[in-house]
Design an enzyme around this catalytic site. Sequence first.
Site, mmCIF file in Angstrom:
data_model
loop_
_atom_site.group_PDB
_atom_site.id
_atom_site.type_symbol
_atom_site.label_atom_id
_atom_site.label_comp_id
_atom_site.label_asym_id
_atom_site.label_seq_id
_atom_site.Cartn_x
_atom_site.Cartn_y
_atom_site.Cartn_z
ATOM 1 N N ARG A 39 0.861 -1.179 0.000
ATOM 2 C CA ARG A 39 0.000 0.000 0.000
ATOM 3 C C ARG A 39 0.901 1.232 0.000
ATOM 4 N NH1 ARG A 39 -3.553 -2.661 -1.638
ATOM 5 N NH2 ARG A 39 -5.430 -3.322 -0.575
ATOM 6 N N HIS A 89 -1.801 1.278 -9.356
ATOM 7 C CA HIS A 89 -2.424 0.242 -8.509
ATOM 8 C C HIS A 89 -3.083 -0.842 -9.375
ATOM 9 C CE1 HIS A 89 -4.311 -0.488 -4.295
ATOM 10 N NE2 HIS A 89 -4.245 -1.620 -4.974
#
Length: 308
Positions: free
Chosen positions: A223, A271
């Site tokens: 993340r 992402h």
Amino acid sequence: MTFLYKADPARGEQWARLFAQKAPELAFRVWPDVGDPATVRYLAAWMPPDDPTRTLPNLQVIFSVGAGIDQFDLSGVPAHVPVVRMIEPGIVEGMVEYVTQAVLTIHRDLFDYAGFQQKREWREMPVRAAASRRIGVLGLGVLGTAVLERLRLFGFPCAGWSRSERVIDGVDCHAGIDSLDAFLGRTDVLICLLPLTDATRGMLNARVFSALPQGASVINVGRGAHLDQEDLLAALVSGQLDSAILDVTEPEPLPADHPLWTHPRVRITPHIASATRPESAVDVVIENIRLHRAGLRMIGQVDRARGY
Ligand code: NDP
Ligand code: OXD
């Protein structure tokens, strides 16, 4: 009994078609078309609604459509409603592909070749043997283990780090904070596949970079909040780090004027390292509903105390 899907609507349509074939007894709805909220027993979401059990009073299980659950606010989810993260073959395959290409980009000097190409320069770099490039993965869970199992086939010396002791064939496994520096000291390419928790937030920072050998590279597919982006920029400027490949940033997307966008030794993707594949994910979710009805623990059921 309703299964409610609250994430990307186009994927929701794919889930709906698969549920109609494989679990026709469940009414499948895509947010915001909730129908009667009292009939919703199962929710699959990237972002659950605020206060989910008030909105959906008979909710029994919350499924994350992703492998991580850090984006959920679990404070409003009562303990009797289990939260399940996504473990399915499609997400694993995608991550193995992405990390393999990232490691090979670094290993085969493609940052340098991109620079040479810009200058129209035909120039060779010495080819380094895989056996001399040491790979280290933070996080030895479903994804970290699969990535290491593939990378070791190239001949890279492989190591990993986790909270509890793990054993993976051909991988030098380290566990716990006391072994972190030994793991970092032998790692030329550091890959982050940790879940984001209070213990791992900001973990990729100046201290960790300084424990790596000079000229190491970092790949962050965990993340964005695992990484201190200022510390990364400083480590690239000082030469402590050679390059970074970031699939996740904080925030997402990065502001247009953020220096990471244009840094020549940084590659950014939006992402996309891996995504849940409806065809395989729906089978796992249906199996989990069966396990839940049988009073059994589900695949990927989150330990709320651990945070992952
Ligand atoms: P798992 O829960 O299977 O594995 C997590 C691993 O991290 C475990 O080995 C665990 O240790 C270790 N870990 C957790 N906390 C700590 C800590 N404090 N110190 C040391 N080790 C720790 O997760 P997955 O492998 O399925 O997924 C990992 C993450 O990848 C997800 O949470 C998500 O954030 C990210 N992801 C990113 C995607 C993308 O497209 N960029 C796609 C999918 C996932 P232990 O083994 O002891 O439990
Ligand atoms: C996930 C993700 O957690 O897409 O699955 O990042």
